[in-house]
Design a protein around this motif. Structure first.
Motif, PDB file in Angstrom:
ATOM      1  N   TYR A   1      44.682 -30.289  -0.129  1.00  0.00           N
ATOM      2  CA  TYR A   1      44.447 -30.761   1.067  1.00  0.00           C
ATOM      3  C   TYR A   1      45.381 -32.140   0.846  1.00  0.00           C
ATOM      4  O   TYR A   1      45.612 -32.852  -0.162  1.00  0.00           O
ATOM      5  CB  TYR A   1      43.111 -31.264   1.252  1.00  0.00           C
TER       6      TYR A   1
ATOM      7  N   ASN B   1      36.947 -30.065  -1.295  1.00  0.00           N
ATOM      8  CA  ASN B   1      35.968 -30.953  -0.637  1.00  0.00           C
ATOM      9  C   ASN B   1      34.858 -31.030  -1.672  1.00  0.00           C
ATOM     10  O   ASN B   1      34.148 -32.109  -1.678  1.00  0.00           O
ATOM     11  CB  ASN B   1      35.215 -30.102   0.480  1.00  0.00           C
TER      12      ASN B   1
ATOM     13  N   THR C   1      41.730 -24.229   7.636  1.00  0.00           N
ATOM     14  CA  THR C   1      41.454 -23.535   9.045  1.00  0.00           C
ATOM     15  C   THR C   1      42.365 -24.075   9.717  1.00  0.00           C
ATOM     16  O   THR C   1      43.346 -23.324  10.559  1.00  0.00           O
ATOM     17  CB  THR C   1      39.919 -23.510   9.474  1.00  0.00           C
TER      18      THR C   1
ATOM     19  N   LYS D   1      30.276 -27.887   2.148  1.00  0.00           N
ATOM     20  CA  LYS D   1      30.184 -29.073   2.669  1.00  0.00           C
ATOM     21  C   LYS D   1      29.979 -30.227   1.499  1.00  0.00           C
ATOM     22  O   LYS D   1      29.283 -30.227   0.521  1.00  0.00           O
ATOM     23  CB  LYS D   1      28.679 -29.180   3.502  1.00  0.00           C
TER      24      LYS D   1
ATOM     25  N   SER E   1      38.161 -28.070   9.184  1.00  0.00           N
ATOM     26  CA  SER E   1      38.576 -27.876   7.851  1.00  0.00           C
ATOM     27  C   SER E   1      40.028 -27.895   7.831  1.00  0.00           C
ATOM     28  O   SER E   1      40.668 -27.268   8.585  1.00  0.00           O
ATOM     29  CB  SER E   1      38.076 -26.123   7.626  1.00  0.00           C
TER      30      SER E   1
ATOM     31  N   THR F   1      36.594 -26.360  -4.537  1.00  0.00           N
ATOM     32  CA  THR F   1      37.382 -26.482  -3.343  1.00  0.00           C
ATOM     33  C   THR F   1      37.490 -27.971  -3.497  1.00  0.00           C
ATOM     34  O   THR F   1      36.817 -28.709  -4.239  1.00  0.00           O
ATOM     35  CB  THR F   1      36.525 -26.426  -2.033  1.00  0.00           C
TER      36      THR F   1
END
Length: 327
Positions: A271, A243, A74, A217, A71, A241
């Motif tokens: 991200y 993702n 993370t 996911k 991640s 998110t």
């Protein structure tokens, strides 16, 4: 009923001195070690003298419990923690739980047995079992990413992030909206982020919003998005998110849906990949590296017995990019 060292010894079929030697880092056979460890984990046993020994002899090691390693959030948080700890002559141990709650609980007890001075806990949900573990081990614990009244917490401003994104969406003229969130067991992402978004939508009025749920996911977000796009034609899909947003973009491209001409897409997280893809993704940037640094600073202060505010809230920043069209 709490187990005593005598109970542990009896169940393991060994002498009390053997259990004591194990708890104090002494040498025992591999078979004995496994039996004692299994029983200790089963009953979440922490000896009463353990917290006292920790207070008497501090280590320079901080345990960090994370739900996953694959991640961006993370990894960036861990880098921030590690850098700040090293700058202060501390070391970090990492326990990856693979989003298994029982492994989170076990990791807290395991770190305590390894005599870490403090624990940084990145958890999606805080249960009574988490709180009991924190109480049992008697060492400082800092919760990162979620807020709980009984724990020192460090959180991103998810409500504000959702609100800013909702304002951006309606300011761009979108009224037929799909929001793909995650389970409300994750309070930060599943509840607060969505609540902030709803607040902005309600202030605008006249919006047709449908809320869906998927997992963190990308592969599952793709399946969810594909089903949504077969049923409806929103002008924008907001992923809780980055993702999820990337999953929406992938299935859209596969179905010859042009972004943003046919469908606008947004995410949350900031991200690095979101500014490299085409079109670049509108998102809310979370300062994960800085969060890691602050988390390390706070746990060091807690270990030293210094005051730390009960909850620290970090700012977020909306990043408008190419993936949202103006209607």
């Amino acid at each position: 009923m709490n187990k005593t060292i005598s109970d542990i010894a009896q169940m393991a079929g060994v002498a009390k001195s053997t259990v004591s030697r194990f708890l104090n880092g002494g040498s025992v056979s591999e078979d004995t070690r496994q039996k004692i460890e299994r029983i200790i984990k089963q009953y979440n046993y922490v000896p009463n003298t353990f917290a006292q020994s920790l207070k008497a002899k501090k280590t320079s090691i901080i345990g960090t419990v994370v739900p996953r390693l694959d991640s961006f959030a993370t990894s960036q948080t861990l880098i921030g923690i590690d850098e700040e700890l090293r700058n202060n002559q501390y070391q970090m141990l990492i326990a990856n739980t693979s989003q298994d709650m029982q492994r989170e609980i076990d990791a807290i007890y395991d770190f305590a047995r390894q005599k870490v001075s403090g624990i940084i806990l990145l958890a999606a949900e805080v249960t009574d079992a988490h709180l009991k573990a924190v109480e049992d081990i008697g060492i400082p614990v800092l919760l990162v990413g979620q807020q709980h009244e009984q724990l020192h917490s460090l959180v991103h401003n998810d409500d504000q992030a959702g609100y800013e994104m909702g304002k951006h969406v309606v300011e761009k003229g979108h009224r037929k909206i799909v929001y793909i969130g995650v389970t409300e067991r994750d309070q930060a992402v599943g509840i607060h982020r969505k609540q902030g978004f709803k607040r902005a939508i309600d202030e605008c009025g006249g919006c047709d919003v449908t809320y869906y749920e998927t997992s963190f996911k990308m592969s599952e977000a793709i399946i969810t998005a594909e089903a949504i796009l077969k049923e409806s034609k929103p002008t924008i899909i907001v992923g809780a998110t980055d993702n999820i947003a990337l999953g929406v973009m992938k299935i859209s491209f596969s179905n010859k849906i042009q972004i943003p001409q046919d469908l606008s897409v947004t995410g949350f997280g900031g991200y690095e990949i979101t500014e490299m893809i085409h079109p670049t993704l509108t998102t809310v940037k979370y300062h994960y590296f800085e969060a890691g640094q602050v988390a390390a600073q706070h746990i060091i202060r807690l270990v030293k017995g210094e005051l730390v505010e009960q909850c620290t809230i970090l700012d977020v920043e909306i990043i408008p990019r190419e993936s949202v069209d103006k209607i």
